[in-house]
Design a protein around this motif. Structure first.
Motif, PDB file in Angstrom:
ATOM      1  N   THR A 146       0.842  -1.190   0.000  1.00  0.00           N
ATOM      2  CA  THR A 146       0.000   0.000   0.000  1.00  0.00           C
ATOM      3  C   THR A 146       0.879   1.243   0.000  1.00  0.00           C
ATOM      4  N   PRO A 147       0.638   2.200  -0.897  1.00  0.00           N
ATOM      5  CA  PRO A 147       1.415   3.451  -0.861  1.00  0.00           C
ATOM      6  C   PRO A 147       1.238   4.162   0.476  1.00  0.00           C
ATOM      7  N   VAL A 148       2.352   4.646   1.031  1.00  0.00           N
ATOM      8  CA  VAL A 148       2.319   5.388   2.289  1.00  0.00           C
ATOM      9  C   VAL A 148       3.019   6.723   2.076  1.00  0.00           C
ATOM     10  N   GLN A 149       2.662   7.685   2.897  1.00  0.00           N
ATOM     11  CA  GLN A 149       3.199   9.039   2.752  1.00  0.00           C
ATOM     12  C   GLN A 149       4.578   9.137   3.377  1.00  0.00           C
ATOM     13  N   GLY A 150       5.560   9.571   2.592  1.00  0.00           N
ATOM     14  CA  GLY A 150       6.876   9.869   3.135  1.00  0.00           C
ATOM     15  C   GLY A 150       6.911  11.326   3.579  1.00  0.00           C
ATOM     16  N   SER A 151       8.093  11.803   3.947  1.00  0.00           N
ATOM     17  CA  SER A 151       8.237  13.190   4.402  1.00  0.00           C
ATOM     18  C   SER A 151       8.327  14.174   3.250  1.00  0.00           C
TER      19      SER A 151
END
Length: 230
Positions: A146-151
């Motif tokens: 699942t795509p996750v948010q990086g910084s």
């Protein structure tokens, strides 16, 4: 006698206002006698796409050492022990990517009171940005991830994917010019923060090497700079 003495004193005062004859001129760019020249601020001009073909030693230098990544990690048994291969740059269960030139590898282990996890890093350079783009697109194994948010974005394009298992391993992928970098962080709990910082530090170190400088960027510096921008 009084008139003569006054004339001499006046002559001496005039001479004091003049520079000595035959004095060498000040060097070009030297600070004036009235104050030192203001120091020019350092300009970081390394933040550009990776287009230069780096040598194997340059690529290896850019791989962060253990103190340059997230605190708590130390060198794994195969860290920088050999140059990367085409297989290191291939997608899972895939063939060697077209246009592959050279690669570097980083291997890190983490030991904590309740946690033991591994971090792997692969850096691959290709003969063109088009070849690197094709490899970047093939690398992203999105099955069961699942795509996750990086910084923030790393390089020209990047993506972070979390594996749906109990440990929540995170995979990060980034492309800059002709270079693709991939990081895999086990037992991350689905949090992409550490993977992002290691990937961003790696790309910055590659940019420093491309500019003819020493690779000095660390994940901690990346995190601090991004906090300052928020």
């Amino acid at each position: 006698m009084t008139t003569t003495l006054l004339a001499c004193l006046a002559l001496s005062a005039c001479a004091a206002d003049k520079e000595p004859q035959g004095a060498p001129p000040a060097a070009a760019g030297a600070p004036s006698a009235k104050g030192s020249a203001a120091a020019q601020p350092f300009k970081d001009d390394t933040d550009v796409p990776l287009t230069k073909q780096l040598g194997q030693s340059e690529l290896t230098q850019a791989i962060p050492d253990a103190p340059d990544v997230v605190p708590g990690y130390y060198r794994g048994s195969s860290h920088k022990s050999r140059p990367g291969t085409a297989d290191d740059c291939a997608p899972r269960n895939g063939s060697a990517p077209s246009g592959w030139q050279r690669a570097g590898r980083g291997d890190y282990d983490f030991q904590g009171s309740t946690l033991s996890r591994e971090l792997d890093l692969d850096v691959c350079q290709f003969d063109s940005a088009e070849s690197a783009k094709a490899a970047y697109d093939r690398w992203q194994d999105k099955e069961e991830r699942t795509p996750v948010q990086g910084s923030g974005q790393v390089g020209e394009e990047s993506i972070f994917l979390a594996y749906g298992g109990s440990g929540g391993s995170v995979y990060g992928y980034s492309r800059s010019g002709t270079v693709v970098a991939r990081v895999r962080l086990e037992d991350a709990g689905g949090d992409a923060t550490d993977a992002h910082d290691v990937l961003a530090a790696t790309v910055k170190r590659l940019q420093q090497v491309q500019a003819g400088r020493r690779a000095t960027a660390t994940a901690a510096e990346i995190a601090s700079a991004e906090r300052a921008r928020q």
